[in-house]
Scaffold this active site. Structure first.
Site, PDB file in Angstrom:
ATOM      1  N   ARG A   1     -17.851   1.918 -13.067  1.00 61.90           N
ATOM      2  CA  ARG A   1     -18.512   1.540 -14.332  1.00 61.90           C
ATOM      3  C   ARG A   1     -19.963   2.021 -14.338  1.00 61.90           C
ATOM      4  NH1 ARG A   1     -21.763  -2.628 -15.169  1.00 61.90           N
ATOM      5  NH2 ARG A   1     -20.916  -4.019 -13.572  1.00 61.90           N
TER       6      ARG A   1
ATOM      7  N   ASP B   1       0.822  -1.218   0.000  1.00 65.51           N
ATOM      8  CA  ASP B   1       0.000   0.000   0.000  1.00 65.51           C
ATOM      9  C   ASP B   1       0.862   1.276   0.000  1.00 65.51           C
ATOM     10  OD1 ASP B   1      -2.024  -1.831   0.216  1.00 65.51           O
ATOM     11  OD2 ASP B   1      -2.476  -1.395   2.315  1.00 65.51           O
TER      12      ASP B   1
HETATM   13  O1  F6P Z   1      -2.667  -4.141   3.060  1.00 67.69           O
HETATM   14  C1  F6P Z   1      -2.281  -4.857   1.942  1.00 67.69           C
HETATM   15  C2  F6P Z   1      -3.471  -5.313   1.136  1.00 67.69           C
HETATM   16  O2  F6P Z   1      -2.960  -5.899  -0.034  1.00 67.69           O
HETATM   17  C3  F6P Z   1      -4.504  -4.236   0.833  1.00 67.69           C
HETATM   18  O3  F6P Z   1      -4.097  -3.425  -0.230  1.00 67.69           O
HETATM   19  C4  F6P Z   1      -5.734  -5.063   0.596  1.00 67.69           C
HETATM   20  O4  F6P Z   1      -6.929  -4.332   0.882  1.00 67.69           O
HETATM   21  C5  F6P Z   1      -5.587  -6.150   1.595  1.00 67.69           C
HETATM   22  O5  F6P Z   1      -4.196  -6.296   1.835  1.00 67.69           O
HETATM   23  C6  F6P Z   1      -6.165  -7.481   1.181  1.00 67.69           C
HETATM   24  O6  F6P Z   1      -5.941  -8.361   2.219  1.00 67.69           O
HETATM   25  P1  F6P Z   1      -6.227  -9.912   2.271  1.00 67.69           P
HETATM   26  O7  F6P Z   1      -5.017 -10.602   1.746  1.00 67.69           O
HETATM   27  O8  F6P Z   1      -6.417 -10.172   3.726  1.00 67.69           O
HETATM   28  O9  F6P Z   1      -7.430 -10.170   1.430  1.00 67.69           O
END
Ligand code: F6P
Length: 403
Positions: free
Chosen positions: A269, A136
């Site tokens: 969309r 992130d």
């Molecule tokens: O914080 C890292 C991240 O990749 C975010 O960008 C995303 O919302 C989240 O993890 C997804 O997490 P998980 O692997 O728990 O679905």
């Protein structure tokens, strides 16, 4: 205290560069005569350490089996916050586990949630050093995984445009990044998106629609083969014009307790489709581009794609491997000097730069002054474009590391 044995933990979401962190830790520990072991599966493994029979040692031979170019982590992950575990004796249990294996210090790679646990563990007297990690890119310093994710997003954007172009479609790519727009911004710029929608800017879809019409219609009509696409990258955590989150709450929460974000691409969309339906210029455009076929194809199509976890999977890019190796290695040197509760920022020249973990985990958002620069270049961010007003600053050399 002399550090003889170090445990390495990766925690939170996986990403690129983590195996390089593990290798940096293992290789530096070996060169310093310190033993390094993997504590598997993040803080879940740390909590249950006391019940384990043995731990994998990062010997030179075992390190050869770890491919730094692979994303993900050989150490495994979980989204567990120690504070939240229903066990009054959780810290005692962790200390017993560490004592059982003679582990004197931890190198922990993770993002803001992981960092907050490092602050906790340090307050409990457990020596630990943080290697910043999150795709992130929302920590105060660079975090391993960011560049790999940005490269993946850029490639997805370029790929998506080849099919968008073939069908004269508007394409929308929804990407991870939680409530910060760094990955959408950097990936969108690198993939040459026409419009980038980020959480830091509440989006006005009338503006996006007007930009889309201007750019897309012109592109198709000016083309000798009447072809064109319009590409949007949208961050998963965006807000509408009133500043309300648009995420579909039905996705539930993760083990850290965060809402799982979903639905941004679909939302974009629909917003554009609604406007297209009521726009008489669309029929005119379809006729002028010789696409209009009554009752069959009367308006351009819009498709959204959500690569989800693919943006942090697969390969690690070179920057993350470099950063991971040197910061993993630096973390061992900090622990060996009994510097704990800190985050490695980078290694520059002979200096290991570090800072307080409690500070580095404060969320960093996209710099909106920089956005104005890209708006001047014609990219839409879903708001009235702002003028970029530069200030000039002459820097003395050496400026900073180049890679
Ligand atoms: O914080 C890292 C991240 O990749 C975010 O960008 C995303 O919302 C989240 O993890 C997804 O997490 P998980 O692997 O728990 O679905």
């Amino acid at each position: 205290m002399a550090i003889r044995k170090i445990g390495v933990i990766t925690s939170g979401g996986d990403c690129g560069g983590l195996n390089a962190v593990i290798k940096g830790v293992g290789l530096m520990a070996n060169s310093m005569g310190i033993e390094a072991v993997i504590i598997p599966n993040g803080y879940a493994g740390l909590y249950n350490l006391v019940e384990m029979q043995g731990l994998t040692r990062l010997t030179p031979g075992r390190l050869l089996e770890i491919e730094a170019g692979n994303a993900g982590s050989e150490a495994g992950h979980s989204r567990v916050k120690i504070k939240k575990i229903n066990d009054d004796k959780r810290y005692e249990r962790i200390k017993q586990g560490l004592a059982k294996f003679g582990i004197d210090g931890l190198v922990i790679s993770g993002g803001d949630d992981t960092g907050s646990v490092i602050v906790d563990l340090s307050a409990q007297g457990i020596p630990c050093v943080h290697v910043p990690k999150t795709m992130d890119l929302d920590l105060q310093s660079y975090s391993v995984g960011g560049d790999s994710a940005v490269n993946r997003i850029a490639q997805f954007m370029r790929d998506l445009k080849t099919t968008g172009l073939s069908h004269n479609r508007v394409v929308v790519l929804e990407v991870f990044g939680r409530y910060a727009g760094h990955t959408a911004l950097r990936g969108g710029l690198a993939g040459e998106a026409d419009c980038i929608i980020i959480p830091e800017i509440p989006v006005d879809f009338d503006i996006v629609y007007a930009h889309m019409k201007k750019v897309f219609f012109k592109r198709v009509l000016d083309s000798d083969v009447k072809k064109g696409t319009y590409a949007i990258v949208v961050a998963e955590g965006i807000n509408d014009a009133k500043g309300q989150a648009i995420s579909d709450k039905s996705a539930g929460v993760d083990a850290f307790g965060h809402v799982k974000l979903a639905g941004a691409g679909k939302y974009v969309r629909k917003q554009l489709e609604d406007r297209m339906k009521n726009d008489p210029d669309v029929t005119d455009f379809m006729k002028k581009s010789f696409m209009f076929t009554p009752g069959v194809y009367e308006s351009p199509e819009i498709r959204e794609v959500t690569p989800g976890h693919l943006v942090r999977s697969g390969i690690s890019y070179a920057y993350d491997i470099n950063f991971g190796l040197r910061t993993g290695a630096a973390a061992v040197m900090l622990l060996a000097r009994n510097v704990t509760g800190v985050t490695v920022v980078d290694v520059n020249d002979r200096k290991i730069e570090y800072t307080d973990t409690a500070q580095v985990i404060k969320q960093r958002t996209v710099d909106l002054n920089e956005i104005a620069l890209y708006e001047t270049l014609g990219i839409c961010f879903g708001r009235q474009p702002q003028k970029f007003e530069p200030e000039l600053e002459k820097k003395e050399l050496p400026i900073t590391r180049c890679l």
